[in-house]
Scaffold this motif. Structure first.
Motif, PDB file in Angstrom:
ATOM      1  N   LYS A   1       0.829  -1.212   0.000  1.00 44.54           N
ATOM      2  CA  LYS A   1       0.000   0.000   0.000  1.00 44.54           C
ATOM      3  C   LYS A   1       0.861   1.259   0.000  1.00 44.54           C
ATOM      4  O   LYS A   1       0.557   2.231  -0.687  1.00 44.54           O
ATOM      5  N   GLU A   2       1.934   1.233   0.787  1.00 43.04           N
ATOM      6  CA  GLU A   2       2.847   2.382   0.837  1.00 43.04           C
ATOM      7  C   GLU A   2       3.435   2.656  -0.546  1.00 43.04           C
ATOM      8  O   GLU A   2       3.526   3.810  -0.977  1.00 43.04           O
TER       9      GLU A   2
ATOM     10  N   VAL B   1       0.822   4.242  -2.848  1.00 42.25           N
ATOM     11  CA  VAL B   1       0.616   5.666  -2.561  1.00 42.25           C
ATOM     12  C   VAL B   1       1.750   6.486  -3.156  1.00 42.25           C
ATOM     13  O   VAL B   1       1.527   7.543  -3.761  1.00 42.25           O
ATOM     14  N   ARG B   2       2.972   5.988  -3.040  1.00 42.18           N
ATOM     15  CA  ARG B   2       4.116   6.715  -3.608  1.00 42.18           C
ATOM     16  C   ARG B   2       4.055   6.772  -5.126  1.00 42.18           C
ATOM     17  O   ARG B   2       4.617   7.688  -5.725  1.00 42.18           O
TER      18      ARG B   2
ATOM     19  N   SER C   1       1.288   7.183  -6.731  1.00 42.03           N
ATOM     20  CA  SER C   1       0.059   7.960  -6.997  1.00 42.03           C
ATOM     21  C   SER C   1      -1.100   7.087  -7.458  1.00 42.03           C
ATOM     22  O   SER C   1      -1.898   7.491  -8.314  1.00 42.03           O
TER      23      SER C   1
ATOM     24  N   SER D   1      -4.491   5.481  -6.110  1.00 44.56           N
ATOM     25  CA  SER D   1      -5.395   5.661  -4.981  1.00 44.56           C
ATOM     26  C   SER D   1      -5.714   4.313  -4.328  1.00 44.56           C
ATOM     27  O   SER D   1      -5.996   3.330  -5.009  1.00 44.56           O
ATOM     28  N   LEU D   2      -5.696   4.296  -3.004  1.00 45.39           N
ATOM     29  CA  LEU D   2      -6.027   3.072  -2.277  1.00 45.39           C
ATOM     30  C   LEU D   2      -7.524   2.773  -2.315  1.00 45.39           C
ATOM     31  O   LEU D   2      -7.940   1.675  -1.961  1.00 45.39           O
TER      32      LEU D   2
END
Length: 162
Positions: A66-67, A70-71, A73, A75-76
């Motif tokens: 997940k990290e 996010v890095r 770009s 979306s979770l």
């Protein structure tokens, strides 16, 4: 003057997901707390499978993934991950998928939100996307702001603004 319009879509760039998977694999291989835990990420082009010997390590690997998303770009909101399930052989498995497109019931809810807002725009569902059109571009900008507030739990993008 012709009507202006924009499309509301929900898509995930799969190349960015692939990059995030590769980065997460590298980090899992280097981190001391993942040594000898049998933790691995498998990417099939559509879904990601996380396998580990314990459910806690599988959840920790999901957090690393997940990290990285996010890095990159991504979306979770587009990620749907299952709970760790025993997979036989003393391992646990987490299946991760990505929502592509806007489901019909959520598209109808978004269209209803736009119609009830009082803006002079029309919203229509077109397959897995939503088209919003109107004469005044300021109303379209307000509609974008309204949809950003009320996103129905989807990763929305706004394209073809003309």
């Amino acid at each position: 003057m012709a009507d202006s319009s924009f499309d509301v879509i929900s898509r995930v760039e799969l190349q960015e997901v692939d990059n995030a998977v590769n980065q997460a694999r590298k980090e899992l291989a280097q981190r001391f707390d993942f040594k000898n835990t049998g933790t691995a990420l498998e990417w099939s082009g559509e879904a990601v499978t996380i396998v580990s010997k314990t459910d806690q390590r599988a959840m920790a690997a999901l957090d690393v993934f997940k990290e990285k998303l996010v890095r990159r770009s991504v979306s979770l909101k587009a990620l749907s991950a299952s709970d760790p399930k025993p997979a036989g052989g003393g391992t646990y498995r987490i299946e991760c998928g990505f929502v592509q497109g806007i489901p019909e019931e959520k598209a109808k809810a978004l269209a209803k939100t736009v119609r009830q807002s009082g803006l002079k725009v029309q919203a229509q569902v077109q397959g897995d996307q939503l088209r919003v059109s109107g004469k005044n571009r300021d109303d379209l900008q307000r509609a974008i702001a309204l949809l950003k507030e009320h996103d129905e739990g989807l990763a929305l993008q706004f394209t073809n603004y003309r």
